[in-house]
Design an enzyme around this catalytic site. Sequence first.
Site, short mmCIF file in Angstrom:
data_model
loop_
_atom_site.label_atom_id
_atom_site.label_comp_id
_atom_site.label_asym_id
_atom_site.label_seq_id
_atom_site.Cartn_x
_atom_site.Cartn_y
_atom_site.Cartn_z
N ASP A 137 0.84 -1.21 0.00
CA ASP A 137 0.00 0.00 0.00
C ASP A 137 0.86 1.26 0.00
O ASP A 137 0.36 2.36 0.19
CB ASP A 137 -0.96 0.00 1.20
CG ASP A 137 -0.24 0.16 2.54
OD1 ASP A 137 1.02 0.10 2.56
OD2 ASP A 137 -0.92 0.38 3.56
N GLU A 144 1.92 4.63 7.15
CA GLU A 144 0.87 4.33 6.18
C GLU A 144 0.57 5.57 5.33
O GLU A 144 0.94 6.69 5.71
CB GLU A 144 -0.40 3.88 6.92
CG GLU A 144 -0.22 2.59 7.75
CD GLU A 144 -0.12 1.32 6.89
OE1 GLU A 144 0.18 1.40 5.67
OE2 GLU A 144 -0.35 0.23 7.43
#
Length: 261
Positions: A137, A144
């Site tokens: 991702d 993140e």
Amino acid sequence: MVEVVVVPGALEAGRLVATAILGLVAQKPDAVLGLATGSTPLTIYRALATAVERGHADLSRLRGFALDEYVGLPEGHPQSYRAVIARDVVEPLTLTPDRIHVPDGLIESIRTAGAEFERAIVAAGGIDLQILGLGTDGHLAFNEPGSSLASLTRIKALTEQTRQDNARFFDSIDHVPTHAITQGLGTIRRAEHLVMLAFGEAKAREVASAIEGGVSATHPASIIQLHPHATVLVDEAAASQLENLAYYRHAWADKPDWQGL
Ligand code: GLP
């Protein structure tokens, strides 16, 4: 510019990065290495372990800082990054355990663990070479998408995709922690040399975004573009969505050997 090196596979990448690390250690025996977990950097650690076994290197004075750690796993959990670093890195490379730091993911100390880790890195004089993997991702360490480009070591919520990717190390996805403590993108940017590795088609899109897309929190690995000395090693599959591939290939082919990575 980010230097992109297309290698036949993980074995060759591991050999190249291990050579760079051994060169660093030869100049500075107590160099500070930034340690990544995950499957990607394993060939680096194996190549270094082989050099130690053959008597070609002494890594006992090397210092190290792990990138990240799960939050809330019980002490000694085999999938805690503290345990993984001990098993995959400290033991095979015969590093000195008290020279290797892993962020503290225990609930009792989590409020102060990030600031303490940052202080320890500064006290060590900073990280000389930071090994990095890449999440499917786009995460870097456990930063993140959406992570602040200036962030320092702190707690982050993991995405569902990251939890699914890492479920293979646990009995089921329900056992994968929901949070991690991770060096921030600002922490990573302070290292002298960033060395990111990515293999396989699943990483191709994020590799292209990181190297050739805009710098943005949406693609945390794009911070490598802001770094004066960043090297990315990729196999053909991970390189498959890069536009300037021909240029990277000839820049690497024409690079004088003495320059190293
Ligand atoms: C993990 C780690 C990262 C690692 C990434 C890729 O969750 N926190 O530091 O780079 O995900 O893992 P792998 O190398 O197994 O593909």
